[in-house]
Design an enzyme around this catalytic site. Structure first.
Site, short mmCIF file in Angstrom:
data_model
loop_
_atom_site.label_atom_id
_atom_site.label_comp_id
_atom_site.label_asym_id
_atom_site.label_seq_id
_atom_site.Cartn_x
_atom_site.Cartn_y
_atom_site.Cartn_z
N GLU A 46 80.66 141.09 -68.12
CA GLU A 46 81.92 140.38 -68.23
C GLU A 46 82.40 140.39 -69.69
OE1 GLU A 46 83.38 135.84 -66.98
OE2 GLU A 46 81.24 136.32 -67.15
N LYS A 115 89.29 137.49 -62.53
CA LYS A 115 88.30 136.53 -62.06
C LYS A 115 88.99 135.42 -61.27
CE LYS A 115 84.32 133.96 -63.96
NZ LYS A 115 83.56 133.73 -65.21
N TYR A 121 82.63 123.51 -66.77
CA TYR A 121 81.66 122.43 -66.75
C TYR A 121 80.50 122.83 -67.64
CZ TYR A 121 79.45 125.72 -63.53
OH TYR A 121 78.91 126.84 -62.98
N CYS A 170 81.04 137.06 -62.35
CA CYS A 170 80.15 135.95 -62.70
C CYS A 170 80.27 134.75 -61.76
CB CYS A 170 80.36 135.54 -64.16
SG CYS A 170 78.95 134.61 -64.81
N SER A 352 36.72 147.89 -25.43
CA SER A 352 36.15 149.23 -25.57
C SER A 352 35.24 149.36 -26.78
CB SER A 352 37.29 150.25 -25.71
OG SER A 352 37.98 150.05 -26.95
N LEU A 355 39.61 149.45 -32.02
CA LEU A 355 40.46 148.55 -32.80
C LEU A 355 41.37 147.67 -31.96
CD1 LEU A 355 41.80 150.49 -35.93
CD2 LEU A 355 40.65 148.28 -35.90
N TRP A 470 51.40 157.26 -25.68
CA TRP A 470 49.96 157.52 -25.64
C TRP A 470 49.27 156.42 -24.83
CZ3 TRP A 470 47.40 161.77 -26.33
CH2 TRP A 470 46.03 161.76 -26.57
#
Length: 635
Positions: A46, A115, A121, A170, A352, A355, A470
Site C-alpha cells: 500500500e 481503498k 482508530y 489493507c 487375515s 493390515l 481390487w
C-alpha cells in the site's frame, strides 16, 4: 501458466519516506527480478511509491505530483516485462485524495482501485487525509488517456479465463464486508491485497489466519503484500510480512523484517473446479463490474510449491497424530451407532493377519470399549486356505489374544474344494475363479455366523481397493458395515502404527510385524512362511494410486496434470514411464470397476474423498474411460 498454475509473488521493496523517484526505482528493480523468475502477477504494498507513513505530507501537491511521476517512470521501465504489477500510491481525483492501487502491464495503466474502508482508530488516521471509494466505477485521466477508476474492477487474462483477479487494500480485508467477497462473486479467482499493516506482538499469527481464512471462504488465491523497511518508525514498525494463500492453505510466507519477493504458484483451475463443485458458491454476480483484459502468452510454469507424495497424510507429526485419533473415533462412532441401532449381539469380522483387517479389528475393539461391553462382543474369524502363510495366521492369533478378543479358526480348504467339484473347476487352474471362490467362501462363513449369533459382519476393505476394484464382487466387497471404506491404503498404515504406539505391549509388537508384512490377498499357495502374491506387483504401488485418486477424483484434474504433479512428487523414487504406466492402469480400473462401488455397504465418511454411491461419488457403471486415457496415450 499451463495446467492452471500461475506464478505469483508478493514483494516488499526497501523504500524512503516521501522519496517517490527512489521508490519507483526500487519497484522497477523488484518487478524486473520477478519477471526474470517468470512471475506473472506481482503485488506490492500500500502507498509504496510514497511510503505509507507520510502523514500530512499526503496533502502536499509536491508529494502527489512526485507519486504520479513515479508511476509514469514505473510504466516506462516495465514496458518490456510480462509481469502484471499491482502497486500503491496516493492519487488526487475530482478534488479529493484517494489511497489507490495501480494495476500496470507492459507500460499500460490498466486500472486504478481506491481503498474502500479507511481505518481511523488506534494508530491509524487515514480518514483525516483520504476519501473512501464511492462504490461506483468512474474514470481517471492520465496523460490524455481515460483509465478505469473504481472499486469494481476485475483484471482478466485473455488467454486464460481463470486468471482473473481483483484488488483490495489493507483494511478492506479486516472489515466485516471485504470488497474481495464481491470480487470473487463476480468471477475473480485471485485477490491482491496491498497492505501497510504495522507489527505488534501476536499480530502476525492473526494476519496469517485472516489471509488463509479469506482464501478458504472465497475459494481463491490471495496475495498479501505488506509494507516494511524504509517506512517511518516514528511511532510504528513495519515488518514486510508477505503471504500467498490458496483455498485455506498458506503456500508461501516471508520472514518478517526482510525485503524482497515471496513466490509461489496458485492453481486457478483447481479453484475453478472447487467453485463448480460447491453448490453454495454463487453463480457469477458481476453487475456493476468492469472486466479489463490483458494478454499473456501461455508458458509452462515451473513448480516451486510443494507437492506431497502423500496427500492424505499430514506432514506435521502432531497433525498426523491428531488426524489418526479423529479418524479412529469417527470409525468407531459410526460402528457404535450401527450396532446399537440394529440391536446386534456381536460384531463379526474376518481377520487375515493383514493390515486392513487389523485396522477393522482395532476399530471394533474401540467400539466395544465405547459401548461399555466386554471385548468378547467382537468375534474374529480367521479362515486359512491355499495361500495363507504361517506368518499372517500366527499374527491373527497373537493379535486377538493380546487384545482380549476371541478368535475362531475355520479352515475353508475343503469347502472350497467341494465347491470346485460342484462347478467343475480344476484346482490346478489358478485363475480368477480359483481366487474369488476363496473370497466368497469366507464371506459366506462370516454372514452365516453373524446370522447364527445375531451379529453384524464388519467390512475390512479400504478406499484404495474400492478405487481399483481390487475386491471380489459379493466376496470381501460385501459386509453389513464397512468401517475402512473411506480410508486410503497409505493412511491405513499410519492408523495401525498409531494404535501400535498407543496400545503398546504385545499387541503393539504384533501390529508392527503386520505393518512389515507385504500386502497380499494370499489366494495362491506359497508354502510355509512365503507370500507369493504381492498386491502392489499386480496393481501397482498404492502410494501412486492414492496420489492419483486424490488429484483425479477429489480435484478433477486432467490426466496430464495428474501425471505432471506425480512426476514432481515422486521424482526421487519412480521414473516417469513407471508413473505413466500405473496412471493408465488407475484410469482403466477405476472406470471398469464402478459397478462394484455402485452397491457398496454403508460406511462412515472420515475424509474429503469417499466413493460411496449415496454420498460423494455417483458415476454410471458403464462410463467410458476413453477421453481420459487418450490424454495419456501420446505422452
Amino acid at each position: 501458466m499451463k495446467d492452471g498454475f500461475i506464478r505469483v509473488a508478493a514483494g516488499t521493496p526497501k523504500i524512503r519516506v516521501a522519496d517517490c523517484d527512489y521508490n519507483a526505482g526500487q519497484v522497477v528493480a523488484l518487478a524486473k527480478q520477478a519477471d526474470e523468475q517468470n512471475v506473472r502477477l506481482l503485488c506490492l504494498p500500500e502507498l509504496v511509491l510514497s511510503a505509507y507513513t507520510c502523514c500530512d505530507l499526503f496533502l502536499q501537491d509536491t508529494l502527489l505530483r512526485g507519486a504520479l511521476d513515479a508511476l509514469r517512470r514505473v510504466l516506462r521501465e516495465t514496458r518490456e516485462l510480462e509481469t502484471v504489477l499491482v502497486l500503491g500510491l496516493p492519487l488526487q481525483a475530482a478534488g479529493k485524495l484517494y489511497n489507490c492501487a495501480a494495476v500496470c502491464h507492459r507500460g499500460e495503466l490498466l486500472g486504478l482501485v481506491p481503498k474502500r474502508f479507511l481505518p481511523n482508530y488506534g494508530e491509524f488516521y487515514e480518514a483525516r487525509l483520504f476519501t473512501p471509494s464511492s462504490g461506483e466505477n468512474k474514470s481517471y485521466s492520465l496523460d490524455g488517456r481515460q483509465v478505469p477508476f473504481g472499486p469494481r474492477l476485475l483484471f482478466c487474462c485473455e488467454e486464460m479465463e481463470d486468471f482473473c483477479f481483483g484488488v483490495e487494500i489493507c483494511e478492506d480485508l479486516w472489515s466485516c464486508a471485504p470488497p474481495s467477497v464481491g470480487h470473487c462473486a463476480a468471477g475473480a479467482l485471485m485477490i491482491c491485497n496491498l497492505s501497510a499493516s504495522d507489527e505488534t506482538v501476536g499480530k502476525a499469527d492473526y494476519r496469517r489466519a485472516l489471509v488463509g481464512g479469506q482464501s478458504a471462504r472465497l475459494c481463491c488465491g490471495y496475495l498479501y503484500a505488506d509494507a516494511g523497511e524504509g517506512e517511518s518508525t516514528t511511532d510504528l514498525v513495519f515488518a514486510g510480512h508477505n503471504l500467498i494463500a490458496e483455498n485455506g492453505a498458506v503456500l508461501a510466507e516471508s520472514e518478517r523484517f526482510t525485503t524482497g519477493l515471496v513466490i509461489s504458484e496458485v492453481d486457478v483451475s483447481r479453484l475453478a473446479y472447487e467453485r463448480r463443485r460447491l453448490t453454495t458458491f454463487p453463480a457469477r454476480q458481476d453487475e456493476g463490474y468492469l472486466r479489463i483484459p490483458f494478454s499473456l502468452p501461455l508458458h509452462e510454469t515451473t513448480l516451486t510449491r510443494p507437492v506431497s507424495p502423500f496427500p492424505f497424510i499430514p506432514q506435521d507429526p502432531a497433525a498426523l497424530h491428531a488426524n489418526c485419533e479423529d479418524i479412529l473415533r469417527l470409525q468407531s462412532a459410526g460402528l457404535c451407532q450401527r450396532l446399537l441401532h440394529t440391536g446386534a449381539k456381536c460384531a463379526v469380522l474376518g481377520l487375515s493377519g493383514g493390515l486392513d483387517s487389523a485396522l477393522a479389528l482395532l476399530v471394533a475393539v474401540r467400539a466395544a470399549d465405547w459401548m461399555g461391553v466386554p471385548r468378547a462382543f467382537v468375534r474374529a474369524v480367521t479362515m486359512p486356505c491355499f495361500g495363507t502363510s504361517a506368518r499372517t495366521l500366527q499374527n491373527a492369533h497373537a493379535l486377538c489374544e493380546s487384545l482380549g478378543v476371541p478368535l475362531r479358526e475355520i479352515p475353508i480348504t475343503q469347502a472350497v474344494r467341494r465347491h470346485f467339484a460342484d462347478i467343475g473347476q480344476d484346482e490346478e487352474r489358478r485363475d480368477v475363479t480359483y481366487e474369488n471362490a476363496q473370497a466368497r467362501e469366507r464371506t459366506q462363513v462370516l454372514m452365516d455366523l453373524a446370522n447364527q449369533q445375531g451379529g453384524l459382519v464388519i467390512g475390512t476393505g479400504d478406499l484404495s481397493e474400492l478405487a481399483l476394484g481390487w475386491a471380489t464382487y459379493n466376496g470381501d466387497h460385501m459386509s453389513m458395515y464397512a468401517v475402512n471404506a473411506s480410508v486410503p491404503k497409505t493412511l491405513v498404515r499410519h492408523l495401525v502404527a498409531h494404535e501400535a504406539a498407543r496400545i503398546g505391549g504385545r499387541a503393539g509388537e504384533v501390529l508392527r510385524d503386520i505393518l512389515d508384512t507385504p500386502v497380499s490377498p494370499e489366494l495362491l499357495p506359497g508354502g510355509g512362511e512365503g507370500i507369493v502374491q504381492r498386491t502392489e506387483e499386480l496393481v501397482g504401488p498404492y502410494e501412486l494410486h492414492d496420489f492419483f485418486l486424490y488429484y483425479a477424483i477429489r480435484w478433477g484434474f486432467a490426466p496430464q496434470k495428474v501425471l505432471r504433479l506425480a512426476c514432481r512428487a515422486f521424482k526421487e523414487k519412480y521414473p516417469r514411464e513407471t508413473i505413466l504406466r500405473w496412471l493408465k492402469e488407475f484410469y482403466r480400473r477405476f472406470f471398469a470397476q464402478q459397478f462394484k462401488r455402485s452397491c457398496l455397504p454403508d460406511a462412515p465418511k472420515v475424509g474429503s474423498v469417499t466413493l460411496s454411491p449415496r454420498g460423494d461419488w455417483r458415476m454410471p457403471s458403464d462410463a467410458s474411460a476413453r477421453l481420459w486415457l487418450s490424454q495419456l496415450e501420446n505422452m
